[in-house]
Scaffold this active site. Structure first.
Site, PDB file in Angstrom:
ATOM      1  N   HIS A 268       3.787  -3.884 -61.624  1.00  0.00           N
ATOM      2  CA  HIS A 268       2.844  -4.597 -60.760  1.00  0.00           C
ATOM      3  C   HIS A 268       1.836  -3.664 -60.089  1.00  0.00           C
ATOM      4  O   HIS A 268       1.237  -4.030 -59.085  1.00  0.00           O
ATOM      5  CB  HIS A 268       3.609  -5.407 -59.705  1.00  0.00           C
ATOM      6  CG  HIS A 268       4.410  -6.526 -60.304  1.00  0.00           C
ATOM      7  ND1 HIS A 268       5.445  -7.164 -59.650  1.00  0.00           N
ATOM      8  CD2 HIS A 268       4.305  -7.143 -61.512  1.00  0.00           C
ATOM      9  CE1 HIS A 268       5.949  -8.110 -60.441  1.00  0.00           C
ATOM     10  NE2 HIS A 268       5.278  -8.111 -61.570  1.00  0.00           N
TER      11      HIS A 268
ATOM     12  N   GLN B 137       9.185  -3.375 -60.103  1.00  0.00           N
ATOM     13  CA  GLN B 137       8.229  -4.394 -59.666  1.00  0.00           C
ATOM     14  C   GLN B 137       7.568  -3.930 -58.372  1.00  0.00           C
ATOM     15  O   GLN B 137       6.660  -4.583 -57.878  1.00  0.00           O
ATOM     16  CB  GLN B 137       8.966  -5.710 -59.382  1.00  0.00           C
ATOM     17  CG  GLN B 137       9.530  -6.399 -60.602  1.00  0.00           C
ATOM     18  CD  GLN B 137      10.392  -7.577 -60.181  1.00  0.00           C
ATOM     19  OE1 GLN B 137      11.539  -7.415 -59.774  1.00  0.00           O
ATOM     20  NE2 GLN B 137       9.848  -8.757 -60.249  1.00  0.00           N
TER      21      GLN B 137
ATOM     22  N   CYS C 201     -17.181   0.284 -52.891  1.00  0.00           N
ATOM     23  CA  CYS C 201     -17.257   1.573 -53.595  1.00  0.00           C
ATOM     24  C   CYS C 201     -18.632   2.197 -53.334  1.00  0.00           C
ATOM     25  O   CYS C 201     -19.562   1.502 -52.903  1.00  0.00           O
ATOM     26  CB  CYS C 201     -17.074   1.288 -55.086  1.00  0.00           C
ATOM     27  SG  CYS C 201     -17.235   2.697 -56.172  1.00  0.00           S
TER      28      CYS C 201
ATOM     29  N   CYS D   2     -12.326   0.306 -57.938  1.00  0.00           N
ATOM     30  CA  CYS D   2     -13.574  -0.446 -57.834  1.00  0.00           C
ATOM     31  C   CYS D   2     -13.623  -1.446 -58.979  1.00  0.00           C
ATOM     32  O   CYS D   2     -13.411  -1.085 -60.139  1.00  0.00           O
ATOM     33  CB  CYS D   2     -14.761   0.512 -57.911  1.00  0.00           C
ATOM     34  SG  CYS D   2     -16.326  -0.390 -58.064  1.00  0.00           S
TER      35      CYS D   2
ATOM     36  N   ALA E  21      11.848  -5.427 -54.671  1.00  0.00           N
ATOM     37  CA  ALA E  21      11.513  -5.165 -53.272  1.00  0.00           C
ATOM     38  C   ALA E  21      12.749  -4.861 -52.402  1.00  0.00           C
ATOM     39  O   ALA E  21      12.634  -4.140 -51.411  1.00  0.00           O
ATOM     40  CB  ALA E  21      10.747  -6.346 -52.701  1.00  0.00           C
TER      41      ALA E  21
ATOM     42  N   SER F 117      14.874 -10.446 -56.731  1.00  0.00           N
ATOM     43  CA  SER F 117      15.286 -11.860 -56.694  1.00  0.00           C
ATOM     44  C   SER F 117      15.299 -12.461 -58.093  1.00  0.00           C
ATOM     45  O   SER F 117      15.856 -13.527 -58.307  1.00  0.00           O
ATOM     46  CB  SER F 117      14.327 -12.657 -55.800  1.00  0.00           C
ATOM     47  OG  SER F 117      13.010 -12.582 -56.312  1.00  0.00           O
TER      48      SER F 117
ATOM     49  N   ASP G 129       5.097   0.325 -54.086  1.00  0.00           N
ATOM     50  CA  ASP G 129       5.051   1.246 -52.949  1.00  0.00           C
ATOM     51  C   ASP G 129       5.070   2.728 -53.331  1.00  0.00           C
ATOM     52  O   ASP G 129       4.894   3.594 -52.471  1.00  0.00           O
ATOM     53  CB  ASP G 129       6.215   0.946 -51.988  1.00  0.00           C
ATOM     54  CG  ASP G 129       7.578   0.940 -52.678  1.00  0.00           C
ATOM     55  OD1 ASP G 129       7.788   1.730 -53.609  1.00  0.00           O
ATOM     56  OD2 ASP G 129       8.445   0.138 -52.282  1.00  0.00           O
TER      57      ASP G 129
HETATM   58  P1  NAD Z   1      11.659 -10.414 -53.769  1.00  0.00           P
HETATM   59  O1  NAD Z   1      11.078 -10.217 -52.430  1.00  0.00           O
HETATM   60  O2  NAD Z   1      11.382 -11.667 -54.505  1.00  0.00           O
HETATM   61  O3  NAD Z   1      13.255 -10.300 -53.652  1.00  0.00           O
HETATM   62  C1  NAD Z   1      13.872  -9.253 -52.981  1.00  0.00           C
HETATM   63  C2  NAD Z   1      15.336  -9.298 -53.299  1.00  0.00           C
HETATM   64  O4  NAD Z   1      15.960  -8.150 -52.721  1.00  0.00           O
HETATM   65  C3  NAD Z   1      16.057 -10.521 -52.758  1.00  0.00           C
HETATM   66  O5  NAD Z   1      16.796 -11.113 -53.816  1.00  0.00           O
HETATM   67  C4  NAD Z   1      16.994  -9.956 -51.670  1.00  0.00           C
HETATM   68  O6  NAD Z   1      18.211 -10.649 -51.624  1.00  0.00           O
HETATM   69  C5  NAD Z   1      17.207  -8.525 -52.182  1.00  0.00           C
HETATM   70  N1  NAD Z   1      17.506  -7.530 -51.141  1.00  0.00           N
HETATM   71  C6  NAD Z   1      17.004  -7.426 -49.881  1.00  0.00           C
HETATM   72  N2  NAD Z   1      17.484  -6.340 -49.261  1.00  0.00           N
HETATM   73  C7  NAD Z   1      18.317  -5.719 -50.157  1.00  0.00           C
HETATM   74  C8  NAD Z   1      19.112  -4.539 -50.111  1.00  0.00           C
HETATM   75  N3  NAD Z   1      19.152  -3.753 -49.035  1.00  0.00           N
HETATM   76  N4  NAD Z   1      19.835  -4.210 -51.206  1.00  0.00           N
HETATM   77  C9  NAD Z   1      19.819  -4.995 -52.314  1.00  0.00           C
HETATM   78  N5  NAD Z   1      19.097  -6.128 -52.401  1.00  0.00           N
HETATM   79  C10 NAD Z   1      18.354  -6.476 -51.342  1.00  0.00           C
HETATM   80  O7  NAD Z   1      11.268  -9.131 -54.617  1.00  0.00           O
HETATM   81  P2  NAD Z   1      11.066  -8.895 -56.178  1.00  0.00           P
HETATM   82  O8  NAD Z   1      12.159  -9.548 -56.940  1.00  0.00           O
HETATM   83  O9  NAD Z   1      10.843  -7.433 -56.316  1.00  0.00           O
HETATM   84  O10 NAD Z   1       9.715  -9.630 -56.619  1.00  0.00           O
HETATM   85  C11 NAD Z   1       8.672 -10.012 -55.826  1.00  0.00           C
HETATM   86  C12 NAD Z   1       7.396  -9.235 -55.843  1.00  0.00           C
HETATM   87  O11 NAD Z   1       7.402  -8.547 -54.649  1.00  0.00           O
HETATM   88  C13 NAD Z   1       7.128  -8.173 -56.850  1.00  0.00           C
HETATM   89  O12 NAD Z   1       6.014  -8.552 -57.571  1.00  0.00           O
HETATM   90  C14 NAD Z   1       6.718  -6.926 -56.023  1.00  0.00           C
HETATM   91  O13 NAD Z   1       5.523  -6.390 -56.528  1.00  0.00           O
HETATM   92  C15 NAD Z   1       6.481  -7.479 -54.668  1.00  0.00           C
HETATM   93  N6  NAD Z   1       6.829  -6.693 -53.475  1.00  0.00           N
HETATM   94  C16 NAD Z   1       6.981  -5.339 -53.530  1.00  0.00           C
HETATM   95  C17 NAD Z   1       7.332  -4.633 -52.390  1.00  0.00           C
HETATM   96  C18 NAD Z   1       7.453  -3.137 -52.494  1.00  0.00           C
HETATM   97  O14 NAD Z   1       6.775  -2.520 -53.302  1.00  0.00           O
HETATM   98  N7  NAD Z   1       8.345  -2.512 -51.704  1.00  0.00           N
HETATM   99  C19 NAD Z   1       7.568  -5.308 -51.199  1.00  0.00           C
HETATM  100  C20 NAD Z   1       7.401  -6.703 -51.157  1.00  0.00           C
HETATM  101  C21 NAD Z   1       7.036  -7.376 -52.317  1.00  0.00           C
END
Ligand code: NAD
Length: 242
Positions: A120, A102, A152, A128, A24, A193, A105
């Site tokens: 994910h 993960q 649906c 549906c 994310a 993370s 988007d």
């Molecule tokens: P997470 O939210 O657990 O962790 C995000 C990580 O990104 C953190 O460790 C943070 O320190 C780091 N971070 C924040 N801004 C940053 C930047 N500019 N550059 C580098 N690092 C940065 O996310 P995750 O580990 O992907 O896992 C959590 C779940 O979140 C996944 O299952 C995912 O599907 C879901 N998710 C996805 C989105 C998306 O698709 N954009 C958004 C929110 C959550």
């Protein structure tokens, strides 16, 4: 360019099979909030409700309200950032052979990335639960004023095609991810993370398999200690240099 960025650039330049594992944090600079960390979504919404399959089955309206008020407008407005674009260039140059994400988007694909494996799912796709028909999120969003949760045409309940807590990961995506991880010589984690399992096991497997492990994150992760190189910086800053 910092010394560490120079080192990472060199390691990536010398790599033959690079895999990127994104989280994310990569899309934070596109305006999509992360779950954890500063400004994370979990400070605003209760994940035990909107991100959990049991709760979804019990009260799907909660998820769909979250989708209508928060998720849809944010995803709709988001555009790929410089980090997504830099990865496309690495693919075009033949260095990067698989992105494992993960993220839900779809921004990798919007940037032009071809080989993306979504662990994910993708929130732009709505399915549906009865007949498996697939809709684009725009179509479903338009109907949310009238009926929530949306249904649906067959009468079945609709659900974004994303993996909620309590659901298994899609087997095909997992297979692709394992194979790429076994074959790569360099594994770069960007903006994750590394606490969400089983996805977080994949970088570990890469390292155990003899690959180099590189991490870019603004904060620490549980795998920092075993990584070959860690840069604590925003993803776009480092990837643009590389
Ligand atoms: P997470 O939210 O657990 O962790 C995000 C990580 O990104 C953190 O460790 C943070 O320190 C780091 N971070 C924040 N801004 C940053 C930047 N500019 N550059 C580098 N690092 C940065 O996310 P995750 O580990 O992907 O896992 C959590 C779940 O979140 C996944 O299952 C995912 O599907 C879901 N998710 C996805 C989105 C998306 O698709 N954009 C958004 C929110 C959550």
């Amino acid at each position: 360019m910092s010394e560490k960025t120079k080192q990472m650039k060199e390691l990536i330049r010398n790599s033959h099979n690079l895999v990127v594992f994104s989280g994310a944090g990569l899309s934070a600079e596109s305006g999509i909030p992360t779950y954890r960390g500063a400004g994370g979504l979990w400070s605003k919404y209760d994940p035990s409700k909107y991100a959990d399959i049991q709760y979804f089955n019990q009260d799907p309206s909660y998820y769909w309200r979250f989708f209508k008020e928060e998720r849809y407008p944010v995803i709709k407005a988001a555009r790929p950032n410089k980090a997504h674009e830099a990865m496309v260039r690495l693919e075009q140059q033949g260095t990067l052979f698989q992105v494992i994400t993960q993220n839900i988007d779809g921004l990798h694909q919007e940037a032009g990335q071809r080989k993306v494996c979504e662990l994910h799912g993708n929130t732009r796709r709505i399915i549906c639960l009865e007949c498996n028909r697939s809709y684009h999120m725009d179509e479903v969003y338009r109907g949310l004023e009238k009926i929530l949760p949306p249904l649906c045409s067959c009468g079945g309940l609709l659900k974004p095609d994303v993996v909620l807590f309590g659901e298994p990961l899609p087997q095909e995506a997992l297979n692709t991810a394992w194979q790429a991880t076994r074959e790569c010589d360099t594994f770069l984690v960007v903006g994750s993370s590394l606490v969400v399992n089983p996805a977080a096991q994949i970088p570990l497997l890469a390292k155990q398999n003899g690959s180099l492990l590189l991490i870019i994150n603004i904060d620490t992760t549980p795998l920092d200690e075993m990584a070959d190189l860690v840069i604590h910086c925003p993803a776009s800053e480092v990837l643009m240099e590389i």
